[in-house]
Design a protein around this motif. Sequence first.
Motif, PDB file in Angstrom:
ATOM      1  N   LEU A  11       0.852  -1.186   0.000  1.00  0.00           N
ATOM      2  CA  LEU A  11       0.000   0.000   0.000  1.00  0.00           C
ATOM      3  C   LEU A  11       0.888   1.237   0.000  1.00  0.00           C
ATOM      4  O   LEU A  11       1.813   1.344   0.809  1.00  0.00           O
ATOM      5  N   VAL A  12       0.605   2.162  -0.908  1.00  0.00           N
ATOM      6  CA  VAL A  12       1.405   3.385  -1.021  1.00  0.00           C
ATOM      7  C   VAL A  12       0.471   4.540  -1.365  1.00  0.00           C
ATOM      8  O   VAL A  12      -0.575   4.335  -2.007  1.00  0.00           O
ATOM      9  N   GLN A  13       0.840   5.726  -0.950  1.00  0.00           N
ATOM     10  CA  GLN A  13       0.050   6.905  -1.292  1.00  0.00           C
ATOM     11  C   GLN A  13       0.339   7.358  -2.717  1.00  0.00           C
ATOM     12  O   GLN A  13       1.427   7.100  -3.254  1.00  0.00           O
ATOM     13  N   ALA A  14      -0.604   8.018  -3.298  1.00  0.00           N
ATOM     14  CA  ALA A  14      -0.413   8.566  -4.636  1.00  0.00           C
ATOM     15  C   ALA A  14       0.831   9.457  -4.658  1.00  0.00           C
ATOM     16  O   ALA A  14       1.077  10.218  -3.720  1.00  0.00           O
ATOM     17  N   GLY A  15       1.614   9.287  -5.729  1.00  0.00           N
ATOM     18  CA  GLY A  15       2.870  10.006  -5.851  1.00  0.00           C
ATOM     19  C   GLY A  15       4.058   9.245  -5.325  1.00  0.00           C
ATOM     20  O   GLY A  15       5.208   9.647  -5.560  1.00  0.00           O
ATOM     21  N   GLY A  16       3.807   8.163  -4.635  1.00  0.00           N
ATOM     22  CA  GLY A  16       4.878   7.370  -4.071  1.00  0.00           C
ATOM     23  C   GLY A  16       5.470   6.386  -5.058  1.00  0.00           C
ATOM     24  O   GLY A  16       5.120   6.370  -6.246  1.00  0.00           O
ATOM     25  N   SER A  17       6.374   5.545  -4.550  1.00  0.00           N
ATOM     26  CA  SER A  17       7.103   4.585  -5.390  1.00  0.00           C
ATOM     27  C   SER A  17       7.097   3.201  -4.755  1.00  0.00           C
ATOM     28  O   SER A  17       7.020   3.060  -3.531  1.00  0.00           O
ATOM     29  N   LEU A  18       7.199   2.219  -5.604  1.00  0.00           N
ATOM     30  CA  LEU A  18       7.394   0.830  -5.195  1.00  0.00           C
ATOM     31  C   LEU A  18       8.302   0.169  -6.217  1.00  0.00           C
ATOM     32  O   LEU A  18       8.307   0.555  -7.389  1.00  0.00           O
ATOM     33  N   ARG A  19       9.033  -0.824  -5.775  1.00  0.00           N
ATOM     34  CA  ARG A  19       9.802  -1.648  -6.702  1.00  0.00           C
ATOM     35  C   ARG A  19       9.368  -3.094  -6.555  1.00  0.00           C
ATOM     36  O   ARG A  19       9.507  -3.689  -5.481  1.00  0.00           O
ATOM     37  N   SER A  86       5.839   7.821  -9.135  1.00  0.00           N
ATOM     38  CA  SER A  86       4.676   8.696  -9.370  1.00  0.00           C
ATOM     39  C   SER A  86       3.388   7.877  -9.500  1.00  0.00           C
ATOM     40  O   SER A  86       2.601   8.053 -10.426  1.00  0.00           O
ATOM     41  N   LEU A  87       3.206   6.996  -8.554  1.00  0.00           N
ATOM     42  CA  LEU A  87       2.059   6.087  -8.621  1.00  0.00           C
ATOM     43  C   LEU A  87       0.743   6.834  -8.492  1.00  0.00           C
ATOM     44  O   LEU A  87       0.645   7.854  -7.780  1.00  0.00           O
ATOM     45  N   LYS A  88      -0.254   6.302  -9.187  1.00  0.00           N
ATOM     46  CA  LYS A  88      -1.593   6.881  -9.211  1.00  0.00           C
ATOM     47  C   LYS A  88      -2.606   5.848  -8.714  1.00  0.00           C
ATOM     48  O   LYS A  88      -2.360   4.640  -8.817  1.00  0.00           O
ATOM     49  N   PRO A  89      -3.747   6.292  -8.211  1.00  0.00           N
ATOM     50  CA  PRO A  89      -4.754   5.318  -7.767  1.00  0.00           C
ATOM     51  C   PRO A  89      -5.141   4.331  -8.869  1.00  0.00           C
ATOM     52  O   PRO A  89      -5.425   3.158  -8.571  1.00  0.00           O
ATOM     53  N   GLU A  90      -5.113   4.768 -10.115  1.00  0.00           N
ATOM     54  CA  GLU A  90      -5.466   3.861 -11.216  1.00  0.00           C
ATOM     55  C   GLU A  90      -4.408   2.795 -11.484  1.00  0.00           C
ATOM     56  O   GLU A  90      -4.619   1.897 -12.305  1.00  0.00           O
ATOM     57  N   VAL A 121      -0.750  -4.389  -5.530  1.00  0.00           N
ATOM     58  CA  VAL A 121      -0.314  -2.998  -5.385  1.00  0.00           C
ATOM     59  C   VAL A 121      -1.563  -2.144  -5.203  1.00  0.00           C
ATOM     60  O   VAL A 121      -2.482  -2.194  -6.033  1.00  0.00           O
ATOM     61  N   THR A 122      -1.591  -1.394  -4.111  1.00  0.00           N
ATOM     62  CA  THR A 122      -2.731  -0.521  -3.836  1.00  0.00           C
ATOM     63  C   THR A 122      -2.214   0.897  -3.649  1.00  0.00           C
ATOM     64  O   THR A 122      -1.342   1.134  -2.812  1.00  0.00           O
ATOM     65  N   VAL A 123      -2.767   1.812  -4.424  1.00  0.00           N
ATOM     66  CA  VAL A 123      -2.357   3.217  -4.351  1.00  0.00           C
ATOM     67  C   VAL A 123      -3.543   4.029  -3.838  1.00  0.00           C
ATOM     68  O   VAL A 123      -4.602   4.072  -4.469  1.00  0.00           O
ATOM     69  N   SER A 124      -3.344   4.653  -2.703  1.00  0.00           N
ATOM     70  CA  SER A 124      -4.421   5.446  -2.097  1.00  0.00           C
ATOM     71  C   SER A 124      -4.324   6.903  -2.546  1.00  0.00           C
ATOM     72  O   SER A 124      -3.235   7.430  -2.775  1.00  0.00           O
ATOM     73  N   SER A 125      -5.477   7.530  -2.628  1.00  0.00           N
ATOM     74  CA  SER A 125      -5.505   8.936  -3.079  1.00  0.00           C
ATOM     75  C   SER A 125      -5.378   9.900  -1.904  1.00  0.00           C
ATOM     76  O   SER A 125      -5.416   9.509  -0.755  1.00  0.00           O
TER      77      SER A 125
END
Length: 125
Positions: A11-19, A86-90, A121-125
């Motif tokens: 789980l990451v917030q929008a704008g964050g990064s994951l590898r 730059s992850l997005k909720p979509e 992968v879950t991106v929260s807004s």
Amino acid sequence: QVQLVESGGGLVQAGGSLRLSCAASGRTFSSYGMGWFRQAPGKERAFVAAISWNIGSRYYYADSVKGRFTISRDNAKNTVYLQMNSLKPEDTAVYYCAADDYGSASPLPREYDYWGQGTQVTVSS
């Protein structure tokens, strides 16, 4: 036969990064083309990125991730990576890695012979 195990989701917030990482078994990893796909709830599995067997030879990215995601591979570690910035909720989905016997970097799921179990992968807004 190749077995693929994905890791690195979360789980990451929008704008964050994951590898994301995908570890492969087998001694011929370097000959496989590798791809990342994703599947959101209620949607079909979609292409994300792919890399051919010959590092640096061929890459493909979905338009929706160009400039934000980077695929790479380390044949010495039998691992392929997906750096997601730059992850997005979509971008929320289950992410799968896949291996192609032919060695190409294809955007088509039907070209792949082996699949991992996926990582969420879950991106929260």
